[in-house]
Design a protein around this motif. Structure first.
Motif, PDB file in Angstrom:
ATOM      1  N   ARG A 173      74.227 -23.878  21.062  1.00 26.78           N
ATOM      2  CA  ARG A 173      73.210 -24.908  20.772  1.00 26.78           C
ATOM      3  C   ARG A 173      73.727 -26.310  21.098  1.00 26.78           C
TER       4      ARG A 173
ATOM      5  N   ARG B 187      79.438 -14.784  13.423  1.00 29.65           N
ATOM      6  CA  ARG B 187      80.210 -15.524  12.411  1.00 29.65           C
ATOM      7  C   ARG B 187      80.655 -14.567  11.313  1.00 29.65           C
TER       8      ARG B 187
ATOM      9  N   ASP C  19      83.097 -23.494   7.618  1.00 32.08           N
ATOM     10  CA  ASP C  19      82.834 -23.594   9.053  1.00 32.08           C
ATOM     11  C   ASP C  19      83.779 -24.591   9.703  1.00 32.08           C
TER      12      ASP C  19
ATOM     13  N   ARG D 239      82.264 -27.973  10.426  1.00 38.46           N
ATOM     14  CA  ARG D 239      81.930 -28.960   9.385  1.00 38.46           C
ATOM     15  C   ARG D 239      83.163 -29.843   9.144  1.00 38.46           C
TER      16      ARG D 239
ATOM     17  N   ALA E  50      72.184 -24.409   1.988  1.00 37.21           N
ATOM     18  CA  ALA E  50      73.569 -23.939   1.843  1.00 37.21           C
ATOM     19  C   ALA E  50      74.502 -24.663   2.806  1.00 37.21           C
TER      20      ALA E  50
ATOM     21  N   THR F  12      73.687 -14.676   7.307  1.00 35.56           N
ATOM     22  CA  THR F  12      74.108 -15.871   8.053  1.00 35.56           C
ATOM     23  C   THR F  12      75.117 -16.694   7.262  1.00 35.56           C
TER      24      THR F  12
ATOM     25  N   LYS G  57      76.917 -29.723   9.456  1.00 28.91           N
ATOM     26  CA  LYS G  57      77.458 -28.770  10.434  1.00 28.91           C
ATOM     27  C   LYS G  57      77.169 -29.318  11.826  1.00 28.91           C
TER      28      LYS G  57
HETATM   29  C1  LIG Z   1      77.244 -20.742   6.747  1.00 36.05           C
HETATM   30  C2  LIG Z   1      76.248 -21.842   7.010  1.00 36.05           C
HETATM   31  O1  LIG Z   1      76.914 -22.995   7.490  1.00 36.05           O
HETATM   32  C3  LIG Z   1      75.520 -22.177   5.727  1.00 36.05           C
HETATM   33  O2  LIG Z   1      74.475 -23.093   5.986  1.00 36.05           O
HETATM   34  C4  LIG Z   1      75.210 -21.435   8.095  1.00 36.05           C
HETATM   35  O3  LIG Z   1      74.495 -20.295   7.658  1.00 36.05           O
HETATM   36  C5  LIG Z   1      75.875 -21.118   9.415  1.00 36.05           C
HETATM   37  O4  LIG Z   1      74.844 -20.846  10.338  1.00 36.05           O
HETATM   38  P1  LIG Z   1      75.226 -20.730  11.886  1.00 36.05           P
HETATM   39  O5  LIG Z   1      73.948 -20.434  12.621  1.00 36.05           O
HETATM   40  O6  LIG Z   1      76.262 -19.626  11.982  1.00 36.05           O
HETATM   41  O7  LIG Z   1      75.788 -22.059  12.249  1.00 36.05           O
END
Ligand SMILES: C[C@](O)(CO)[C@H](O)COP(=O)(O)O
Ligand SMILES: Nc1ccn([C@@H]2O[C@H](COP(=O)(O)OP(=O)(O)OP(=O)(O)O)[C@@H](O)[C@H]2O)c(=O)n1
Length: 233
Positions: free
Chosen positions: A15, A81, A107, A110, A163, A187, A211
């Motif tokens: 993305r 993930r 992550d 982040r 989240a 996810t 993120k």
């Molecule tokens: C784990 C997460 O950051 C919580 O919001 C999110 O689900 C990750 O999503 P992604 O599509 O794998 O970035």
């Protein structure tokens, strides 16, 4: 019982649309992943920062990691993930880490996480029977879109939270929940734990703990990190 940060960093960043995986993009003089590792490594309660990268990752070794004495790289990234996290948990168990160790999955994308927010989370969840996640209450009105990108409905936002990570759970229970619940609906780690019938705790996160997903997020992250530096001066 040790406290381990597990950073999934084996994605492709589709993305973001960059030529390289987004965790290696430049951000305020370092790479995204270097900021994230430094933030978690700055949390005094964390005994180990384990980073899951792809087996064919060629960029990690080009970075300078001296001074990070609690850092472990795991070359066991998966196709999703959740698979990367699961593989990382497997590797930690195989290395002898206790099944009841607290694991904070965060992550790599982040980078603006504040160490003091993580310390507060660890303190609030230390005796929790399930674990929990950083999250922020939804502040915007939520709309469902139709196929023509027109508003199909307004969704109630009362009680809804977005989240974030870290998501903090015991090592073996999290591993088993991910293995049993693995699927496109998983996810985050909490969704796997919820599938077992447990209710993780919501801990107030921060809008700054974004993120890095799209190009504009990288610019926002640079403003956040720059302002954090100004606040410290
Ligand atoms: C784990 C997460 O950051 C919580 O919001 C999110 O689900 C990750 O999503 P992604 O599509 O794998 O970035
Ligand atoms: N197979 C994967 C996919 C994602 N991640 C990591 O999980 C975190 C959050 O995932 P996301 O933001 O979706 O990253 P990407 O999958 O790289 O992005 P995209 O979905 O846009 O391709 C990132 O740190 C990413 O590196 C991972 O370790 N293994």
């Amino acid at each position: 019982m040790s406290i381990i940060a597990l950073l999934p960093a084996a994605g492709n960043g589709s993305r973001m649309g960059a030529a390289i995986p987004k965790q290696y993009l430049p951000l305020c003089g370092k790479t995204v992943v270097e900021h994230t590792v430094a933030a978690l490594h700055a949390v005094p309660e964390i005994d180990l920062v384990a980073v899951v990268i792809s087996a064919d990752d060629t960029r990690w070794d080009e970075l300078a990691w001296h001074g990070f004495e609690r850092l472990l790289v795991l070359r066991c990234g998966g196709d999703t993930r959740a698979a990367s996290v699961c593989n990382g948990l497997d590797a930690l168990r195989a290395a002898g880490h206790d099944a009841q160790s607290w694991v904070l999955v965060h992550d790599a994308a982040r980078p603006c996480i504040a160490p003091e927010l993580v310390s507060g989370m660890i303190s609030e969840l230390a005796d929790d029977p399930v674990g929990g996640i950083l999250a922020v209450p939804v502040a915007d009105t939520l709309k469902a879109a139709d196929a023509d990108r027109r508003i199909a409905a307004t969704r109630p936002r009362d009680g809804l939270w977005q989240a974030q990570t870290p998501q903090m759970f015991r090592l073996q229970p999290l591993h088993d929940a991910l293995v049993d619940g693995m699927g496109p609906d998983i996810t985050d780690e909490a969704s796997a734990i919820e599938k077992t019938g447990q209710s993780p705790k919501l801990i107030h996160g921060s809008p700054w703990n974004l993120k890095v997903t799209y190009p504009q997020d990288l610019h926002l992250a640079s403003l956040i990190l720059a302002s954090a530096t100004i606040d410290k001066d």
